[in-house]
Design an enzyme around this catalytic site. Structure first.
Site, PDB file in Angstrom:
ATOM      1  N   HIS A 134      25.332  37.871  36.811  1.00 29.25           N
ATOM      2  CA  HIS A 134      24.201  36.969  37.024  1.00 29.25           C
ATOM      3  C   HIS A 134      22.867  37.709  37.110  1.00 29.25           C
ATOM      4  CE1 HIS A 134      22.146  33.549  39.284  1.00 29.25           C
ATOM      5  NE2 HIS A 134      22.660  32.959  38.227  1.00 29.25           N
ATOM      6  N   LYS A 136      19.443  39.764  36.124  1.00 29.34           N
ATOM      7  CA  LYS A 136      18.450  39.735  35.048  1.00 29.34           C
ATOM      8  C   LYS A 136      17.583  40.975  35.203  1.00 29.34           C
ATOM      9  CE  LYS A 136      19.496  35.179  35.788  1.00 29.34           C
ATOM     10  NZ  LYS A 136      20.170  34.633  36.975  1.00 29.34           N
ATOM     11  N   ASP A 141      12.303  52.613  28.630  1.00 28.62           N
ATOM     12  CA  ASP A 141      11.921  54.027  28.648  1.00 28.62           C
ATOM     13  C   ASP A 141      11.944  54.628  30.049  1.00 28.62           C
ATOM     14  OD1 ASP A 141      11.629  54.099  25.924  1.00 28.62           O
ATOM     15  OD2 ASP A 141       9.449  53.883  25.940  1.00 28.62           O
ATOM     16  N   HIS A 313      14.273  27.124  39.909  1.00 27.67           N
ATOM     17  CA  HIS A 313      15.270  28.133  39.589  1.00 27.67           C
ATOM     18  C   HIS A 313      14.990  29.455  40.306  1.00 27.67           C
ATOM     19  CE1 HIS A 313      17.708  30.767  36.800  1.00 27.67           C
ATOM     20  NE2 HIS A 313      18.525  29.736  36.962  1.00 27.67           N
ATOM     21  N   LYS A 315      14.446  32.529  43.091  1.00 25.81           N
ATOM     22  CA  LYS A 315      15.229  33.159  44.153  1.00 25.81           C
ATOM     23  C   LYS A 315      14.320  34.184  44.835  1.00 25.81           C
ATOM     24  CE  LYS A 315      18.122  32.494  40.361  1.00 25.81           C
ATOM     25  NZ  LYS A 315      18.427  31.117  40.566  1.00 25.81           N
ATOM     26  N   ASP A 320       6.518  37.425  57.148  1.00 28.10           N
ATOM     27  CA  ASP A 320       5.266  37.936  57.703  1.00 28.10           C
ATOM     28  C   ASP A 320       4.281  38.271  56.590  1.00 28.10           C
ATOM     29  OD1 ASP A 320       6.251  37.467  60.196  1.00 28.10           O
ATOM     30  OD2 ASP A 320       6.846  39.533  60.589  1.00 28.10           O
TER      31      ASP A 320
END
Length: 420
Positions: A134, A136, A141, A313, A315, A320
């Site tokens: 899952h 991404k 380089d 979608h 996350k 603080d």
């Protein structure tokens, strides 16, 4: 001609097992840029790839054959043809509908294409439901990295329509890129060298560093081996330190009791706690599951917003004025107990402020706020059921490991290339 497309085994360590079990420490002196939605993410990633001179590492859960996927394909093919080493790791479930022609074009150009946990359909249904890749991550380089929740698909662009997703990623430049590069290379099964600062688990760095310099970044990840709870523990630790505010925006919210308790405890001691959830989910079950927890949280002062403009979608979270996290991990049983995930923890005031302003605008202009006092709806019963469901799911890695589609294997295979 035949082109090779590798199959990566479920949770099987790469040859350099030591690299797999290392923790990554806090790295100072980084530049972190928030990328909101595909409008910011895709141009930044694609431009970095076009400028690549040596290597492109890419991991993604979803790659579709739409305008975004075809643009990515063309960029990767062009890079490979000019001598750049390109390694693309795809999830067998999320990318299960890619055509052989699409993959063959990549492989023929010299792109190393890998499929995590592939499985043949059974009666037209995909069987590899659990333990998904899952993450991404893109590293170019070993100089610039991208990590977040955005897949390579057109539904992350606003012109996709009402179902376009609201999402976040970050671009990282600086010393932390070495950790992201090391991790992505190790997870692809390639040999990597360890260096000082990549530590064994018993020397795990704190999710909350003692020094407070800006530009601090730490990579954390979740697997089904030695790092099962790292992301969940980072959330719990940060919330336990919260003094002023905490904002969590998460697409799929159904965490375990320890994290729920820490959210509630923060609100009880006067921290301004806000949760931003899906109001128009792409998965209805996600909304129903999250709402099981509302009464438990609202009664202690947690403010809950439902984002209603389009599917959420993201996350992301912040605590603080300087702690933030962005990544691929939802706060639900799939992400916290099954999937392979990766987040970055960030200590940076400017970034924290930028993320807070973005989330505050979202909550103020596009969300429905749940009333503080709702009619009692058997919240104790819902919480008990939720507790049992979550902890049953926590044992799924062991249970699903017995399924034929999830037996660890690292098996290259040959697919017949299409005719041009």
């Amino acid at each position: 001609m035949n082109v090779a497309v590798e199959h990566i085994a479920t949770d099987q360590p790469p040859d350099d097992a030591k690299a797999r079990d290392l923790d990554y420490g806090w790295q100072p002196g980084n530049r972190i840029e928030l990328l909101e939605n595909g409008e910011a993410y895709f141009p930044a990633v694609f431009e970095a790839m076009r400028q690549a001179q040596r290597e492109i590492l890419l991991e993604t859960f979803i790659l579709f054959e739409d305008k975004v996927g075809h643009e990515l394909q063309g960029i990767l093919i062009e890079a490979a043809q000019r001598g750049v080493k390109v390694i693309v790791s795809l999830d067998g479930f999320g990318c299960g509908e890619l055509s052989p022609a699409f993959l063959s074009d990549l492989a023929e150009a010299g792109v190393a294409v890998q499929m995590f946990d592939p499985a043949a359909k059974l009666v037209g249904i995909r069987t590899n439901w659990f333990r998904r890749l899952h993450r991404k991550i893109v590293v170019v380089d070993a100089a610039v990295a991208f990590i977040g929740g955005i897949n390579f698909s057109a539904d992350h662009l606003s012109d996709f329509g009402p179902e376009a997703k609201q999402d976040y990623a970050v671009q990282v430049s600086g010393p932390a890129v070495a950790d992201l590069h090391h991790f992505a290379l190790a997870q692809s099964g390639r040999q990597v060298r360890t260096r000082r600062g990549w530590r064994r688990r018993q020397q795990r760095p704190s999710p909350w560093p003692t020094h407070t310099d800006d530009g601090l970044v730490r990579l954390i990840y979740r697997d089904n081996l030695q790092h099962r709870d790292d992301i969940e523990e980072a959330y719990i630790h940060a919330l336990s330190k919260a003094q002023k505010r905490a904002v969590i925006a998460n697409a799929y919210f159904f965490p375990g009791y320890r994290l729920l308790r820490e959210i509630r405890n923060a609100a009880r001691r006067g921290v301004q706690v806000q949760l931003i959830m899906q109001g128009q989910p792409d998965v209805l079950l996600a909304k129903l599951a999250a709402r099981m927890l509302y009464d438990y949280l609202l009664k202690d002062g947690v403010v809950i917003h439902e984002y209603c403009q389009r599917p959420l979608h993201g996350k992301v979270a912040l605590v603080d004025d300087d702690w933030s996290t962005v990544g691929s991990s939802n706060l639900d049983p799939l992400s916290l107990s099954l999937n392979l995930e990766a987040n970055v923890l960030i200590r940076d005031r400017a970034f924290n402020h930028q993320l807070y302003e973005s989330l505050e605008t979202l909550a103020r202009n596009h969300c429905k706020t749940m009333p503080e006092k709702r009619k009692p709806r058997l919240w104790l019963w819902r919480l008990t059921v939720g507790f049992l469901v979550f902890h049953v799911m926590r044992h799924f890695p062991a249970l699903t490991g017995w399924l034929p589609a999830h037996k660890p294997r690292l098996k290259p295979f040959e697919s017949q290339a299409h005719d041009h």
